[in-house]
Design a protein around this motif. Structure first.
Motif, PDB file in Angstrom:
ATOM      1  N   SER A 242      21.116  29.786  -2.734  1.00 47.17           N
ATOM      2  CA  SER A 242      22.046  30.225  -1.692  1.00 47.17           C
ATOM      3  C   SER A 242      23.271  30.940  -2.253  1.00 47.17           C
ATOM      4  CB  SER A 242      22.500  29.013  -0.867  1.00 47.17           C
ATOM      5  OG  SER A 242      23.167  28.080  -1.698  1.00 47.17           O
ATOM      6  N   GLY A 243      23.342  31.089  -3.577  1.00 45.79           N
ATOM      7  CA  GLY A 243      24.492  31.772  -4.165  1.00 45.79           C
ATOM      8  C   GLY A 243      25.767  30.944  -4.130  1.00 45.79           C
ATOM      9  N   GLN A 244      25.644  29.631  -3.986  1.00 45.92           N
ATOM     10  CA  GLN A 244      26.817  28.757  -3.975  1.00 45.92           C
ATOM     11  C   GLN A 244      26.916  28.049  -5.340  1.00 45.92           C
ATOM     12  OE1 GLN A 244      28.178  29.441  -1.153  1.00 45.92           O
ATOM     13  NE2 GLN A 244      26.459  29.963   0.180  1.00 45.92           N
ATOM     14  N   ARG A 245      27.695  26.951  -5.393  1.00 43.22           N
ATOM     15  CA  ARG A 245      27.817  26.178  -6.631  1.00 43.22           C
ATOM     16  C   ARG A 245      27.587  24.701  -6.329  1.00 43.22           C
ATOM     17  NH1 ARG A 245      28.643  30.872  -7.759  1.00 43.22           N
ATOM     18  NH2 ARG A 245      30.496  31.795  -8.689  1.00 43.22           N
ATOM     19  N   ALA A 246      26.796  24.032  -7.160  1.00 45.03           N
ATOM     20  CA  ALA A 246      26.591  22.578  -7.037  1.00 45.03           C
ATOM     21  C   ALA A 246      26.381  22.020  -8.438  1.00 45.03           C
ATOM     22  CB  ALA A 246      25.390  22.267  -6.154  1.00 45.03           C
ATOM     23  N   THR A 247      27.149  20.987  -8.764  1.00 46.08           N
ATOM     24  CA  THR A 247      27.135  20.438 -10.120  1.00 46.08           C
ATOM     25  C   THR A 247      27.200  18.921 -10.081  1.00 46.08           C
ATOM     26  OG1 THR A 247      28.474  22.353 -10.772  1.00 46.08           O
ATOM     27  CG2 THR A 247      28.310  20.536 -12.369  1.00 46.08           C
ATOM     28  N   PHE A 248      26.320  18.278 -10.838  1.00 53.49           N
ATOM     29  CA  PHE A 248      26.487  16.853 -11.139  1.00 53.49           C
ATOM     30  C   PHE A 248      26.924  16.776 -12.599  1.00 53.49           C
ATOM     31  CE2 PHE A 248      23.839  16.051  -7.376  1.00 53.49           C
ATOM     32  CZ  PHE A 248      24.492  14.951  -6.827  1.00 53.49           C
ATOM     33  N   ASP A 270      29.943  18.055  -7.284  1.00 51.97           N
ATOM     34  CA  ASP A 270      30.998  19.033  -7.059  1.00 51.97           C
ATOM     35  C   ASP A 270      30.332  20.243  -6.409  1.00 51.97           C
ATOM     36  OD1 ASP A 270      32.550  21.495  -7.750  1.00 51.97           O
ATOM     37  OD2 ASP A 270      33.888  20.032  -8.673  1.00 51.97           O
ATOM     38  N   ALA A 271      30.730  20.563  -5.179  1.00 50.05           N
ATOM     39  CA  ALA A 271      30.077  21.661  -4.450  1.00 50.05           C
ATOM     40  C   ALA A 271      31.119  22.643  -3.939  1.00 50.05           C
ATOM     41  CB  ALA A 271      29.267  21.101  -3.275  1.00 50.05           C
ATOM     42  N   ARG A 272      30.800  23.927  -4.035  1.00 44.42           N
ATOM     43  CA  ARG A 272      31.708  24.988  -3.555  1.00 44.42           C
ATOM     44  C   ARG A 272      30.840  26.052  -2.870  1.00 44.42           C
ATOM     45  NH1 ARG A 272      36.454  24.144  -7.814  1.00 44.42           N
ATOM     46  NH2 ARG A 272      35.397  22.549  -9.039  1.00 44.42           N
TER      47      ARG A 272
ATOM     48  N   GLU B 209      26.444  23.828 -22.738  1.00 45.67           N
ATOM     49  CA  GLU B 209      27.784  24.399 -22.872  1.00 45.67           C
ATOM     50  C   GLU B 209      28.640  23.921 -21.707  1.00 45.67           C
ATOM     51  OE1 GLU B 209      29.604  28.806 -23.730  1.00 45.67           O
ATOM     52  OE2 GLU B 209      28.177  28.627 -22.072  1.00 45.67           O
ATOM     53  N   ALA B 210      29.793  23.268 -22.049  1.00 45.66           N
ATOM     54  CA  ALA B 210      30.723  22.834 -21.007  1.00 45.66           C
ATOM     55  C   ALA B 210      31.263  24.063 -20.290  1.00 45.66           C
ATOM     56  CB  ALA B 210      31.866  22.039 -21.616  1.00 45.66           C
ATOM     57  N   ASN B 211      31.478  23.912 -18.982  1.00 43.87           N
ATOM     58  CA  ASN B 211      32.001  25.031 -18.230  1.00 43.87           C
ATOM     59  C   ASN B 211      32.545  24.528 -16.904  1.00 43.87           C
ATOM     60  OD1 ASN B 211      32.593  27.777 -17.864  1.00 43.87           O
ATOM     61  ND2 ASN B 211      30.659  28.344 -18.828  1.00 43.87           N
ATOM     62  N   HIS B 212      33.231  25.405 -16.191  1.00 41.72           N
ATOM     63  CA  HIS B 212      33.863  25.047 -14.921  1.00 41.72           C
ATOM     64  C   HIS B 212      32.799  24.933 -13.837  1.00 41.72           C
ATOM     65  CE1 HIS B 212      36.420  25.272 -11.382  1.00 41.72           C
ATOM     66  NE2 HIS B 212      37.499  25.162 -12.145  1.00 41.72           N
ATOM     67  N   ALA B 213      32.856  23.824 -13.096  1.00 47.83           N
ATOM     68  CA  ALA B 213      31.822  23.573 -12.093  1.00 47.83           C
ATOM     69  C   ALA B 213      31.963  24.478 -10.874  1.00 47.83           C
ATOM     70  CB  ALA B 213      31.874  22.109 -11.659  1.00 47.83           C
ATOM     71  N   GLY B 214      33.113  25.091 -10.707  1.00 46.98           N
ATOM     72  CA  GLY B 214      33.300  25.936  -9.530  1.00 46.98           C
ATOM     73  C   GLY B 214      33.068  27.401  -9.823  1.00 46.98           C
ATOM     74  N   THR B 215      33.564  27.845 -10.944  1.00 49.54           N
ATOM     75  CA  THR B 215      33.602  29.288 -11.180  1.00 49.54           C
ATOM     76  C   THR B 215      32.371  29.811 -11.925  1.00 49.54           C
ATOM     77  OG1 THR B 215      34.835  28.903 -13.200  1.00 49.54           O
ATOM     78  CG2 THR B 215      36.117  29.292 -11.213  1.00 49.54           C
ATOM     79  N   ARG B 254      28.867  13.894 -21.731  1.00 48.71           N
ATOM     80  CA  ARG B 254      30.162  14.413 -22.180  1.00 48.71           C
ATOM     81  C   ARG B 254      30.436  15.750 -21.519  1.00 48.71           C
ATOM     82  NH1 ARG B 254      30.177  14.807 -28.389  1.00 48.71           N
ATOM     83  NH2 ARG B 254      27.943  14.565 -28.183  1.00 48.71           N
ATOM     84  N   PRO B 255      31.639  16.033 -21.014  1.00 50.52           N
ATOM     85  CA  PRO B 255      32.787  15.121 -20.959  1.00 50.52           C
ATOM     86  C   PRO B 255      32.729  14.130 -19.806  1.00 50.52           C
ATOM     87  CG  PRO B 255      33.398  17.253 -20.069  1.00 50.52           C
ATOM     88  CD  PRO B 255      31.982  17.392 -20.562  1.00 50.52           C
ATOM     89  N   ASN B 256      31.711  14.180 -18.968  1.00 50.29           N
ATOM     90  CA  ASN B 256      31.561  13.271 -17.825  1.00 50.29           C
ATOM     91  C   ASN B 256      32.695  13.439 -16.816  1.00 50.29           C
ATOM     92  OD1 ASN B 256      29.688  11.499 -16.699  1.00 50.29           O
ATOM     93  ND2 ASN B 256      30.863   9.685 -17.276  1.00 50.29           N
ATOM     94  N   GLY B 257      33.017  14.668 -16.510  1.00 52.55           N
ATOM     95  CA  GLY B 257      34.029  14.974 -15.499  1.00 52.55           C
ATOM     96  C   GLY B 257      33.364  15.604 -14.285  1.00 52.55           C
ATOM     97  N   THR B 258      33.876  15.291 -13.091  1.00 56.61           N
ATOM     98  CA  THR B 258      33.254  15.774 -11.860  1.00 56.61           C
ATOM     99  C   THR B 258      33.219  17.304 -11.798  1.00 56.61           C
ATOM    100  OG1 THR B 258      34.073  13.814 -10.745  1.00 56.61           O
ATOM    101  CG2 THR B 258      33.352  15.614  -9.342  1.00 56.61           C
ATOM    102  N   ASN B 259      34.290  17.950 -12.276  1.00 58.74           N
ATOM    103  CA  ASN B 259      34.370  19.394 -12.105  1.00 58.74           C
ATOM    104  C   ASN B 259      34.048  20.174 -13.380  1.00 58.74           C
ATOM    105  OD1 ASN B 259      36.655  18.517 -13.327  1.00 58.74           O
ATOM    106  ND2 ASN B 259      38.082  19.626 -12.024  1.00 58.74           N
TER     107      ASN B 259
END
Lengths: 392, 392
Positions: A242-248, A270-272, B209-215, B254-259
């Motif tokens: 869907s072109g969105q973001r979803a992360t566990f 984490d969803a955007r 690779e760690a990265n931002h869950a939103g962007t 690791r790092p076990n962060g939501t975002n």
């Protein structure tokens, strides 16, 4: 300023930062801020949460606020947050070097717990400052060790009371390292934000039955790890399609022993998405698939929304006023910011982005070139001059 | 004896036990053992690891050893381990009540770190005692906090030296709560072990690779959580299809962060199979699927065998000698035990199982009926009388 900040909370093994709020490295970063502000003759105010502001100019009304945050995600980068604070102080230096005198006061702020890395609620400091989150709701939030926010603050000698300085703020401008590659694609060092995507954090609690990993037949198990694993894959696929973001990115397993089928797996989504409707649809699609799998696994699932932020559209006239003279591009972001909270609270707000060559963020590999950071300082100084209405 | 043991290391929230070796609750359990043995006039020996043995009768040769362990998995049940120790002491009481005098000495033992819940290597105490694992290998093992075994022992005033009492042991009999439902299906309170399935513990290290869950766009990610999730599902399916066992019960992120997209996911596979060939095949199938998925996710995978135990076939003549007079069933087990380590080291060894109504094990819900536990004590007393060759 970078030389002072770089060692604070830095992991020797990963090179990343662990500046969780109200812990030693973040406390040092706040002390550094006070020292820097006072060295510039700025009047510092603190509140009972740890939020900080430093004033340039007399009067406390109709002010232009700038700044960002000093905390980090777990194992985060050097720029996310501190770049905005350092650039704000440097912009004051640049403006003074130009002999600029603001007509409206200029304030430099640092908000606490922007990342939500300790108490799970992003932008906690600015949410409390604006009243978007009440103290009654926040004080009972607990960190991973089970410590309540109220008690963590008391340990720091903080009473939880919020500052009142936003009453005197007419405009907020936050500078931030970009967390994607829009500016790279556009070949620009600096950009201005148009909007922040809607963003939700949801806790998925899968409950099964602990059992012996050797003796329990596969078909007799109620293993919540399986329900979680399928959910993580489903969330990824749904967002990709869907072109969105979803992360566990965060998972807690109980008892987390090699030779035990887990009794509980808790994981955070984490969803955007580009709109609130799309975000709701994304969550509904993931939750439906998770519930179906839990049914097949004999486990149970509870989904709790820990925070949901609607889309933030920054003041378009303000963005245009800042961007047009320099032809800076106006771009959206998928990341939450204190700027979003202040904007939602009715403060006319803008954001400046500084180019990030890889787009990597929330990682030790996050980076910005020095030349781009300096371009950001100049851009922020120009913006503050424009907004604080002084002579240049 | 149960009254003394029940509160030690019990979690008020789950009702399960946290008796990790060389921590306060397990130290108290060992002190309790010494107290109980001395109250019975048994001569206690300790070694520099925390292994304990208590002697009934003079002489230290040709002995019949019984007992089990006092440590638990994380959030384990009350019976796994302690039932064998309590029953051993109770069997001594029963035999004395019968006026029995052993011709060969009877020893009651408690081995440390049977579960491997702290240093990752199951049956660590008996492995060191038999020499199956060397001190050079063991002393550098680290717990989850990074503390080396050698240092953990030093903190307890233990020097890591192993006891020599196995030199005088001719036979070992371990009583244990059953960890499946074979005895329920057979409607028997007590059974005798035939063999232990081969068992391996393998660490799967997924790096991304760690990265931002939103962007970060979904297609730009290298997310090790996805590689792990597919592997957990594949392991389950593979074991289910082949009638073996495969469990991912422990995960560190690791790092076990939501975002944040994780940089690393480490997960432990516990695998058991009816033969060593089947175990190798099971691991190979899981690893192949994991590598394929890691390739698609842009992550990397390293698999490390932390411990692999071949099948243990207990002395069949000894099992028959114990079982036949009572017509106790002779059944295999999928769980590892100190009895397996001693058997592999050449000590003629047998196991007695006590019925477990639900088969649940490694869980707060593990249970055995009092009548069955008492039947177990009688069975052990009869077995010790038979093997120690005294007059009855």
């Amino acid at each position: 300023m970078w030389r002072d900040l770089l060692p604070l909370g830095r992991s020797a093994s990963s090179g990343g930062y662990f500046r969780q709020p109200w812990t030693a490295p973040e406390r040092e970063a706040r002390a550094w801020f006070v020292e820097q502000a006072e060295a510039r003759g700025l009047a510092v105010e603190r509140d009972g949460l740890g939020n900080l502001v430093a004033w340039w100019g007399t009067g406390r009304t109709d002010a232009v606020l700038t700044g960002s945050h000093l905390d980090s995600v777990l194992d985060g980068g050097a720029y996310d947050g501190p770049l905005g604070v350092v650039s704000a102080l440097a912009a004051v230096d640049v403006l003074r070097g130009r002999g600029f005198e603001p007509r409206r006061p200029v304030a430099v702020g640092a908000f606490v717990e922007e990342e939500g890395s300790r108490f799970g609620l992003a932008c906690l400091g600015s949410r409390l400052l604006t009243g978007a989150t009440s103290w009654e709701t926040a004080r009972v939030l607990r960190d991973r060790e089970g410590l309540a926010l109220e008690d963590a603050l008391a340990d720091e000698g903080l009473d939880g009371s919020r500052g009142t300085w936003l009453d005197g703020v007419a405009t907020f401008v936050e500078l931030h390292v970009e967390q994607g590659r829009d500016l790279v694609d556009r070949d620009e060092a600096v950009g201005v934000a148009s909007a922040i995507w809607p963003h939700g954090r949801y806790r998925f609690d899968f409950a099964g039955e602990a059992n012996h990993a050797g003796t329990t037949r596969m078909e007799d198990r109620r293993d919540p790890m399986l329900s979680y694993a399928m959910t993580a894959l489903a969330a990824n696929k749904q967002a990709r399609v869907s072109g969105q973001r979803a992360t566990f990115g965060r998972v807690d397993v109980r008892p987390n022993g090699t030779n035990a089928v887990p009794s509980h797996v808790t994981a955070w989504l984490d969803a955007r998405a580009e709109s609130s409707t799309a975000l709701e649809q994304l969550l509904a699609d993931v939750e439906r698939q998770a519930q179906e799998r839990a049914g097949r696994d004999g486990t149970s699932l509870t989904v709790t929304a820990e925070s949901v932020s609607p889309e933030v559209a920054f003041d378009p006239a303000l963005a245009a006023r800042i961007a047009e003279p320099h032809r800076w591009p106006v771009i959206p972001t998928m990341a939450g910011h204190d700027a979003g909270v202040l904007s939602a609270a009715g403060v006319p707000t803008a954001m400046l982005f500084v180019r990030n060559p890889t787009g990597v963020s929330h990682s030790p590999d996050e980076h910005a070139e020095t030349a781009d950071c300096l371009a950001g300082v100049t851009a922020l100084a120009d913006t503050l001059a424009l907004l604080s209405g002084g002579e240049q």
